[in-house]
Design an enzyme around this catalytic site. Sequence first.
Site, mmCIF file in Angstrom:
data_model
loop_
_atom_site.group_PDB
_atom_site.id
_atom_site.type_symbol
_atom_site.label_atom_id
_atom_site.label_comp_id
_atom_site.label_asym_id
_atom_site.label_seq_id
_atom_site.Cartn_x
_atom_site.Cartn_y
_atom_site.Cartn_z
ATOM 1 N N THR A 116 1.130 -1.284 0.251
ATOM 2 C CA THR A 116 -0.274 -0.191 -0.351
ATOM 3 C C THR A 116 0.797 1.505 -0.171
ATOM 4 O O THR A 116 0.652 2.266 -0.825
ATOM 5 C CB THR A 116 -1.085 0.347 0.878
ATOM 6 O OG1 THR A 116 -1.875 -1.790 1.834
ATOM 7 C CG2 THR A 116 -1.506 1.315 0.968
ATOM 8 N N THR A 128 13.826 4.460 10.447
ATOM 9 C CA THR A 128 14.767 3.988 10.736
ATOM 10 C C THR A 128 13.922 2.536 9.981
ATOM 11 O O THR A 128 13.503 1.728 10.026
ATOM 12 C CB THR A 128 14.623 3.353 11.759
ATOM 13 O OG1 THR A 128 15.128 4.428 12.452
ATOM 14 C CG2 THR A 128 15.566 2.114 12.574
ATOM 15 N N CYS A 182 -9.725 -6.228 2.100
ATOM 16 C CA CYS A 182 -9.334 -4.892 2.627
ATOM 17 C C CYS A 182 -11.240 -3.625 2.289
ATOM 18 O O CYS A 182 -11.713 -2.823 2.655
ATOM 19 C CB CYS A 182 -8.865 -3.830 0.817
ATOM 20 S SG CYS A 182 -7.676 -4.801 0.803
#
Length: 412
Positions: free
Chosen positions: A83, A250, A336
């Site tokens: 996504t 990170t 979804c």
Amino acid sequence: SGRSGDGDGALRPLYMDVQATTPLDPRVLDSMLPYLTTYYGNPHSRTHAYGWESEAAMEKARRQVADLIGADSREIIFTSGATESNNMAIKGVARFYKSRKKHIITTQTEHKCVLDSCRSLETEGFRVTYLPVKKNGLIDLKELEAAFQPDTSLVSVMTVNNEIGVKQPIHDIGEICRAHKVFFHTDAAQAIGKIPMDVNDMKIDLMSISGHKIYGPKGVGAIYVRRRPRVRLEPLQSGGGQERGLRSGTVPTPLAVGLGAACEVAQQEMEYDHKRISQLAERLVTKIMREVPDVVMNGDREHRYPGCINLSFAYVEGESLLMALKDVALSSGSACTSASLEPSYVLRAIGTDEDLAHSSIRFGIGRFTTEEEVDYTVQKCIQHVKRLREMSPLWEMVQDGIDLKSIKWTQH
């Protein structure tokens, strides 16, 4: 019954929904564990061994991802999943080239995150062409050719559809885009590791990858961004400049390591998995269709990934069938959009009748699916379709030779 226990004695349904997500391959977990415990350094820390060992693991994973798609490891950027990768590719390219180019081409059957990214760009003044698909779910290459405009910056077409499993002619689309000097992005979340993909051979400029669709961890993915001819993106996220400034934050070493391992395992197992999954899929479809009339397979029979099977059972409500098949984990569309009662927009785009769209079930067959599980699913499916049809007045009318299309239904 072929169902698995969950430790406290209760039986869990058997899992036939690998398009939604896949279990972690044990080999992937093994590769991740050291980086969740002993080697916990920040891969961007340059002053000590903790950072260096994490960085080395991250770079190895980057190579493993790159190798699976024939890319250079410098072209792989780690993300949180497909996504995010899709958002980066579509918004990133559009915004970077917006002073000269304001047009994008995609298809009506893309994943929601691609369609929503395009909708969001429309509010910023971009124009988007949503190509229709043919009855078989494939785009018409002539319509694609005709859609190009002088200021088209990007074409985005998914490789394998997550609902009906059809495989678009990516190779041809890549050729066409290259000839028009327009960047080509493909959402390959359902294709990577399952069918051979080569970014140079297919002339792909950007590609979205997801970890949890290929027996890797959830919450990690990647985007491939071509270096030559160079694709430029405007980053979505500002920060410390990690991942060549395209995706600050990170990099989660254990997840990246898991994605890398999943890609390597997929590369080794691809041929074997594909053959096995094809046989199981063939078994499922043949057995169901032999026993049950009026079953339609959605999407092209030839150009497809065999592990994703979408069947419509006429005169049966898909939701009722899912309820009845409670000891098999299945779905009627994508996870979804499964909360909405609307029939699938993918099925609508291929011209499925409203009633057939409501009666569709998606069967997912994966690396760990067994023959017993397929047979159990088939047997339960046949049993419940027959039972539900016997309760249906529509089924009765059809058996009596009445053409349902000719009936005038009164509105009360």
